[in-house]
Design an enzyme around this catalytic site. Sequence first.
Site, mmCIF file in Angstrom:
data_model
loop_
_atom_site.group_PDB
_atom_site.id
_atom_site.type_symbol
_atom_site.label_atom_id
_atom_site.label_comp_id
_atom_site.label_asym_id
_atom_site.label_seq_id
_atom_site.Cartn_x
_atom_site.Cartn_y
_atom_site.Cartn_z
ATOM 1 N N HIS A 1 0.835 -1.209 0.000
ATOM 2 C CA HIS A 1 0.000 0.000 0.000
ATOM 3 C C HIS A 1 0.862 1.248 0.000
ATOM 4 O O HIS A 1 2.040 1.223 0.405
ATOM 5 C CB HIS A 1 -0.968 0.019 1.197
ATOM 6 C CG HIS A 1 -0.340 0.472 2.488
ATOM 7 N ND1 HIS A 1 -0.129 1.792 2.795
ATOM 8 C CD2 HIS A 1 0.127 -0.236 3.553
ATOM 9 C CE1 HIS A 1 0.433 1.892 3.993
ATOM 10 N NE2 HIS A 1 0.604 0.674 4.468
ATOM 11 N N CYS A 2 0.266 2.345 -0.455
ATOM 12 C CA CYS A 2 0.900 3.665 -0.357
ATOM 13 C C CYS A 2 -0.089 4.578 0.364
ATOM 14 O O CYS A 2 -0.833 4.122 1.250
ATOM 15 C CB CYS A 2 1.316 4.196 -1.721
ATOM 16 S SG CYS A 2 -0.023 4.359 -2.928
ATOM 17 N N TRP A 3 -0.117 5.866 0.036
ATOM 18 C CA TRP A 3 -0.975 6.806 0.757
ATOM 19 C C TRP A 3 -2.453 6.567 0.465
ATOM 20 O O TRP A 3 -3.270 6.408 1.365
ATOM 21 C CB TRP A 3 -0.574 8.229 0.421
ATOM 22 C CG TRP A 3 -1.532 9.296 0.854
ATOM 23 C CD1 TRP A 3 -2.111 10.238 0.063
ATOM 24 C CD2 TRP A 3 -2.022 9.550 2.179
ATOM 25 N NE1 TRP A 3 -2.927 11.063 0.804
ATOM 26 C CE2 TRP A 3 -2.888 10.655 2.110
ATOM 27 C CE3 TRP A 3 -1.816 8.946 3.417
ATOM 28 C CZ2 TRP A 3 -3.559 11.165 3.216
ATOM 29 C CZ3 TRP A 3 -2.469 9.462 4.527
ATOM 30 C CH2 TRP A 3 -3.330 10.554 4.425
#
Length: 340
Positions: free
Chosen positions: A91-93
């Site tokens: 995941h990222c932001w």
Amino acid sequence: MTQAISIEAYFDLNIPLIDVRTPLEYAQGHVPGAYNLPIFSNEERVQVGTTYKQQSREAAILLGFDLAGPKWSGFIKEALVLAPEKRIVVHCWRGGMRSGAMAWALGLYGFEVYTIAGGYKSYRRWALAQFEKPWKLNVLGGLTGSGKTKILYALQNMDEQIIDLEDLAQHQGSAFGTMNKLKQPTQEQFENNFAWALQKQEPAHTIWVEDESLTIGRRVIPNAFWKNMRNTNLIKLQVSDEVRVSTLVEEYGKLDPEFLIDCTTRVRKRLGPQQTDHAIAAINEGRMADFIRLLLVYYDKTYQRGVQKRSPEKIFPVACQGSIASMAQHLKTFAGTLPV
């Protein structure tokens, strides 16, 4: 293979989670247990963001590939160490280009990759929603030195559910709360860890927590959960002053005298000038029992002010004596007799 999943679905997978945001973003707040494998450094992310704003999305993407290009082999090698079975969650932001790029690279290498739909933001939404739930609570109160934390863990050993707020906040809730060694997480990470602990609890069963003020050190208990704590039954331990002094002498006596003096000085206004001077003298002379007795004047007044804000009909005093285990057993039985 790459598949987008909800944050709730991730909880059931039991495979490694990598957070590809920058170290600074990760330090501010992350999913508990996530590994940080940043595509960009803190400085590189600023460069990409500036390019996006000042030039274009396409220019930012090209810069991103230029910056990350030499790193992809290292990313895959690190992912293999974390997930040798080649099953991983990324995941990222907000589930955008960074996680998409990492998922693509790992998938190309043969990983089974899951991405969190909505990224870290989805975890934050989920975390904050946990505090709004109508958790069933038993609040364990009592004056400082009553042994609340030890009793809490004794209850856990009896298969009762507990949440240790002071452990989550890394602070013991007083002027001396860091114990000269604890470092508090960010507010965001405190909430993340708190929500993570809550999701391990069975909602149908009662959770034991210690009575706390709204703040624990510099961390703030989420308002909805704290209101729940304030409106539920308070089981107030009644322990003799001798036992309390003995407990605190054992605990505080191990601390650096300079730390104790510094903390005592910071509460001078509330403790009073004369009491503060006497307390510092007691520390310097090694009279820890005298120091604790002086300190309890401050502690007890503070705690009593908090108790007075509660509904009297929801306060249940319990005289406690004997071993921690026997007190815990007595409290477990007593709690079963209280009105819901």
